[in-house]
Design a protein around this motif. Structure first.
Motif, PDB file in Angstrom:
ATOM      1  N   ALA A  34      37.116  40.616  50.885  1.00  0.00           N
ATOM      2  CA  ALA A  34      36.116  41.564  51.378  1.00  0.00           C
ATOM      3  C   ALA A  34      36.555  42.999  51.100  1.00  0.00           C
ATOM      4  O   ALA A  34      37.720  43.354  51.233  1.00  0.00           O
ATOM      5  N   GLY A  35      35.593  43.812  50.708  1.00  0.00           N
ATOM      6  CA  GLY A  35      35.857  45.231  50.530  1.00  0.00           C
ATOM      7  C   GLY A  35      36.300  45.636  49.146  1.00  0.00           C
ATOM      8  O   GLY A  35      36.639  46.799  48.923  1.00  0.00           O
ATOM      9  N   PHE A  36      36.317  44.682  48.193  1.00  0.00           N
ATOM     10  CA  PHE A  36      36.688  45.000  46.821  1.00  0.00           C
ATOM     11  C   PHE A  36      35.580  44.540  45.876  1.00  0.00           C
ATOM     12  O   PHE A  36      35.132  43.394  45.962  1.00  0.00           O
ATOM     13  N   TYR A  37      35.177  45.442  44.981  1.00  0.00           N
ATOM     14  CA  TYR A  37      34.091  45.138  44.051  1.00  0.00           C
ATOM     15  C   TYR A  37      34.499  45.495  42.627  1.00  0.00           C
ATOM     16  O   TYR A  37      35.241  46.454  42.393  1.00  0.00           O
ATOM     17  N   THR A  38      33.993  44.698  41.708  1.00  0.00           N
ATOM     18  CA  THR A  38      34.160  44.976  40.283  1.00  0.00           C
ATOM     19  C   THR A  38      32.853  45.545  39.745  1.00  0.00           C
ATOM     20  O   THR A  38      31.776  44.992  40.007  1.00  0.00           O
ATOM     21  N   PHE A  39      32.944  46.647  39.029  1.00  0.00           N
ATOM     22  CA  PHE A  39      31.770  47.197  38.350  1.00  0.00           C
ATOM     23  C   PHE A  39      31.663  46.523  36.988  1.00  0.00           C
ATOM     24  O   PHE A  39      32.599  46.576  36.183  1.00  0.00           O
ATOM     25  N   GLY A  40      30.521  45.851  36.747  1.00  0.00           N
ATOM     26  CA  GLY A  40      30.289  45.194  35.476  1.00  0.00           C
ATOM     27  C   GLY A  40      29.974  46.201  34.383  1.00  0.00           C
ATOM     28  O   GLY A  40      30.045  47.417  34.603  1.00  0.00           O
ATOM     29  N   PRO A  41      29.591  45.719  33.190  1.00  0.00           N
ATOM     30  CA  PRO A  41      29.353  46.623  32.061  1.00  0.00           C
ATOM     31  C   PRO A  41      28.339  47.726  32.361  1.00  0.00           C
ATOM     32  O   PRO A  41      28.557  48.888  32.016  1.00  0.00           O
ATOM     33  N   GLN A  42      27.233  47.372  33.014  1.00  0.00           N
ATOM     34  CA  GLN A  42      26.225  48.397  33.321  1.00  0.00           C
ATOM     35  C   GLN A  42      26.701  49.328  34.435  1.00  0.00           C
ATOM     36  O   GLN A  42      26.498  50.537  34.367  1.00  0.00           O
ATOM     37  N   GLY A  43      27.309  48.756  35.447  1.00  0.00           N
ATOM     38  CA  GLY A  43      27.779  49.570  36.561  1.00  0.00           C
ATOM     39  C   GLY A  43      28.889  50.518  36.167  1.00  0.00           C
ATOM     40  O   GLY A  43      28.918  51.682  36.601  1.00  0.00           O
ATOM     41  N   ALA A  44      29.827  50.025  35.352  1.00  0.00           N
ATOM     42  CA  ALA A  44      30.920  50.889  34.903  1.00  0.00           C
ATOM     43  C   ALA A  44      30.388  52.048  34.076  1.00  0.00           C
ATOM     44  O   ALA A  44      30.856  53.192  34.199  1.00  0.00           O
ATOM     45  N   ALA A  45      29.382  51.772  33.222  1.00  0.00           N
ATOM     46  CA  ALA A  45      28.800  52.837  32.406  1.00  0.00           C
ATOM     47  C   ALA A  45      28.039  53.837  33.277  1.00  0.00           C
ATOM     48  O   ALA A  45      28.153  55.057  33.085  1.00  0.00           O
ATOM     49  N   LEU A  46      27.257  53.329  34.246  1.00  0.00           N
ATOM     50  CA  LEU A  46      26.525  54.215  35.158  1.00  0.00           C
ATOM     51  C   LEU A  46      27.499  55.083  35.946  1.00  0.00           C
ATOM     52  O   LEU A  46      27.321  56.302  36.071  1.00  0.00           O
ATOM     53  N   LYS A  47      28.535  54.471  36.475  1.00  0.00           N
ATOM     54  CA  LYS A  47      29.540  55.191  37.257  1.00  0.00           C
ATOM     55  C   LYS A  47      30.233  56.256  36.412  1.00  0.00           C
ATOM     56  O   LYS A  47      30.436  57.396  36.850  1.00  0.00           O
TER      57      LYS A  47
END
Length: 602
Positions: A34-47
């Motif tokens: 709980a409390g840890f998330y991975t940013f996928g290809p779209q999320g990492a690019a948006l971020k």
């Protein structure tokens, strides 16, 4: 199984985020944590695009310095900053299942109490009893259970063994404060100047929740603006006319409290925003959030209540966005005074002040001491040097202490009494060209992960196309993870495929993020790109290869679905012009033929 119509906004976002690669829970193969998330290809690019947009506005355009400090720092740093003693949340454990809960969140979720976080522990315990609160996991009664303070920092050891304790930083700010003695040299010891940092921070949250809103590892973008409060003024005129929605502390506490729609200039002039620097950065933030696509109808600045403010903060406002019926903090704006640099000067071994030259030299009177060491040495032995230093400090801070026959100073916790005659205390006149001051700090601090969540929520749209429901993300071209989708209309026509490949190469060479897709019907390809927020799609068809308009393609805009046919030679230029707001897409129809929007197939 719930239908799409039954889902809350948060559930729709979570489903879309996982399916399309924005974010998802980490370590799923091992059960997840709980409390840890991975940013996928779209999320990492948006971020990454959000970070770049923040850097451009708050570092580059403001002329600030950017650093990157370590994420692990030694224990004395956090002893000085106060995090060891005061960086706590309120914890209550279930007596039956043992699950730990954040007590103030339990109260706020189950009652009308909105600021339980600022209440003392005793009051929180009483509220749990008064409202008969139970454990969300097993429904056991929590009334009567103790509420304890829980420090949120992750502890570690630096090097082998346990000789040197350290902590993962709970905020990026301390890395800036600790390095101030070095950074001020790059600024030529001249105020004002700002230092920014974008990086990871860590908090061992009691009960992470709301997906990437409250996590144990997250990204902050922070600016520490160092000023001389007596001399430095912000460029308030640049933001004075910007309209903001404010929710002041007074309005929050009033029975009929409401938002105040005003301008930054009026808010500062009236004292609603208590400091011009806070007003300046609120104005910049308002414009920046609008630029990257935050819905201003779901956005406000809320002033901290007195119980929420850190003890060193004279004023503090949060930028908040509404998501799924709740208001979440996405940025904070605090006047921290000289607290941080003064504390590190007290604990650290360096100079955390700046020498400010006067416009004209001044003659001042100063209290000084010049102790007779031939007397102090035999009288106090090895402590004589420390006593001399203590006397010099006391003379500077409190000359009246030397008005009696003796004076007391503390050395290693022991009180030493010295005859005033032996101190050679006197007042002397001196011409000075300046003075050492401890700068004050104004801190705008932005949560990048929460901004990602906000943009996904505020950009989510549904409409009907060809009698089917279409989901799309109306993301700003400034931050959209993919700039352009490029499709050959028919994937088995070599000429179309090769032309699409050439366009992809050209767009990528120009620095654009491009997705090439030749799978499925053109309508499905459009839907895939719509759902990840791609602003434009380019389709290579037979009309543009061998028809009446050779060497042309169609360019489709995401939100409206409008299309124009334009020459391949100008496609890159057109996309870049629309991205940079030099032209708007609708105006392209003045120069190029509009194409009827349909799911074209051959």
């Amino acid at each position: 199984m719930s239908t799409k119509e039954d889902q809350t906004e948060g559930e729709r976002l979570a489903e879309l985020a996982k399916r399309r690669g924005f974010f998802f829970g980490s370590n799923g193969a091992y059960g997840g944590v709980a409390g840890f998330y991975t940013f996928g290809p779209q999320g990492a690019a948006l971020k990454s695009n959000i970070e770049a947009a923040w850097r451009e506005r708050f570092t580059v355009r403001e002329g600030n310095y950017e650093i990157e400090a370590p994420t692990i720092m030694p224990e004395p740093v956090f002893e000085a900053s106060g995090h060891l003693d005061g960086f706590d949340d309120m914890l209550v454990e279930c007596p039956d299942c043992g699950t730990a809960h954040r007590a103030d969140h339990l109260i706020e979720d189950a009652t009308d109490v909105e600021d339980a976080e600022s209440a003392p522990i005793e009051e929180v315990e009483d509220l749990i009893i008064e409202h008969n609160l139970v454990c969300p996991q097993c429904q056991a009664t929590l009334g009567g259970e103790p509420v304890d303070s829980f420090n949120l920092m992750f502890e570690t050891n630096i090097g082998p063994g346990s000789a040197s304790s350290g902590y993962l930083r709970p905020e990026t700010a301390q890395g800036i404060f600790v390095e101030f003695p070095q950074i001020k040299q790059y600024a030529r010891n001249t105020l004002p100047f700002g230092v920014t940092q974008i990086g990871r921070a860590y908090r061992n949250e009691i009960s992470p929740r709301k997906r990437i809103v409250r996590t144990r590892e997250f990204t902050q973008a922070e600016l520490e603006q160092f000023i001389d409060p007596e001399r430095d003024e912000p460029a308030l005129d640049e933001v004075a006319d910007i309209t903001v929605t404010l929710y002041s502390a007074r309005q929050q506490q009033a029975d009929d409290g409401d938002y105040i729609e005003t301008t930054v200039g009026e808010a500062v002039e009236s004292g609603l925003i208590g400091d011009g620097w806070i007003g300046y950065f609120i104005g910049i933030a308002q414009e920046w959030y609008e630029t990257i696509g935050v819905d201003t109808d779901r956005f406000r600045f809320r002033q901290h209540l007195s119980g929420e403010r850190a003890h060193y903060a004279t004023d503090c406002w949060d930028a908040e966005s509404e998501v799924d019926g709740d208001w979440i903090e996405i940025a904070g704006f605090a006047y921290r005074g000289e607290y941080d640099l003064s504390k590190h000067a007290e604990y650290g071994d360096d100079e955390f002040s700046i020498f400010q030259e006067y416009e004209e030299s001044k003659t001042v009177e100063r209290a000084v001491v010049d102790p007779d060491m031939s007397v102090l040495g035999p009288k106090f032995g090895s402590q004589a040097g420390e006593i001399k230093t203590a006397l010099e400090t006391l003379a500077e801070r409190n000359p009246d202490a030397f008005s009696e026959e003796t004076v007391d100073v503390s050395v290693d916790g022991e009180i030493m009494t010295v005859d005033v005659e032996e101190t050679n205390f006197h007042i002397e006149s001196k011409t000075v060209n300046g003075e050492h001051i401890t700068p004050h700090v104004i801190e705008p601090s932005f949560g990048i992960d929460r901004t990602v969540y906000t943009l996904l929520a505020h950009g989510y749209r549904e409409d009907t196309v060809d009698n089917e429901t279409r989901t799309y993300l109306s993301l700003s071209t400034k931050v959209a993870p993919t700039d352009v989708g490029v499709f050959p209309l028919i994937s088995n026509v070599e000429q179309l495929v090769e032309q699409a490949k050439d366009i992809v190469s050209e767009l990528r060479a120009a620095g654009l993020s491009v997705v090439a897709d030749d799978s499925g019907s053109i309508g499905r390809r459009y839907r895939r790109q719509d759902e990840i927020g791609t602003p434009f799609c380019i389709t290579v068809d037979r009309d543009g290869i061998e028809g009446t308009d050779p060497d042309t393609v169609t360019i489709r805009q995401r939100d409206t679905g409008r299309q124009v046919r334009a020459p391949i030679a100008v496609v890159t230029e057109l996309i870049q012009s629309v991205q940079s707001d030099e032209i708007i897409f609708d105006n392209l129809t003045d120069a190029y033929d509009a194409v009827e929007w349909a799911n074209k197939s051959e």
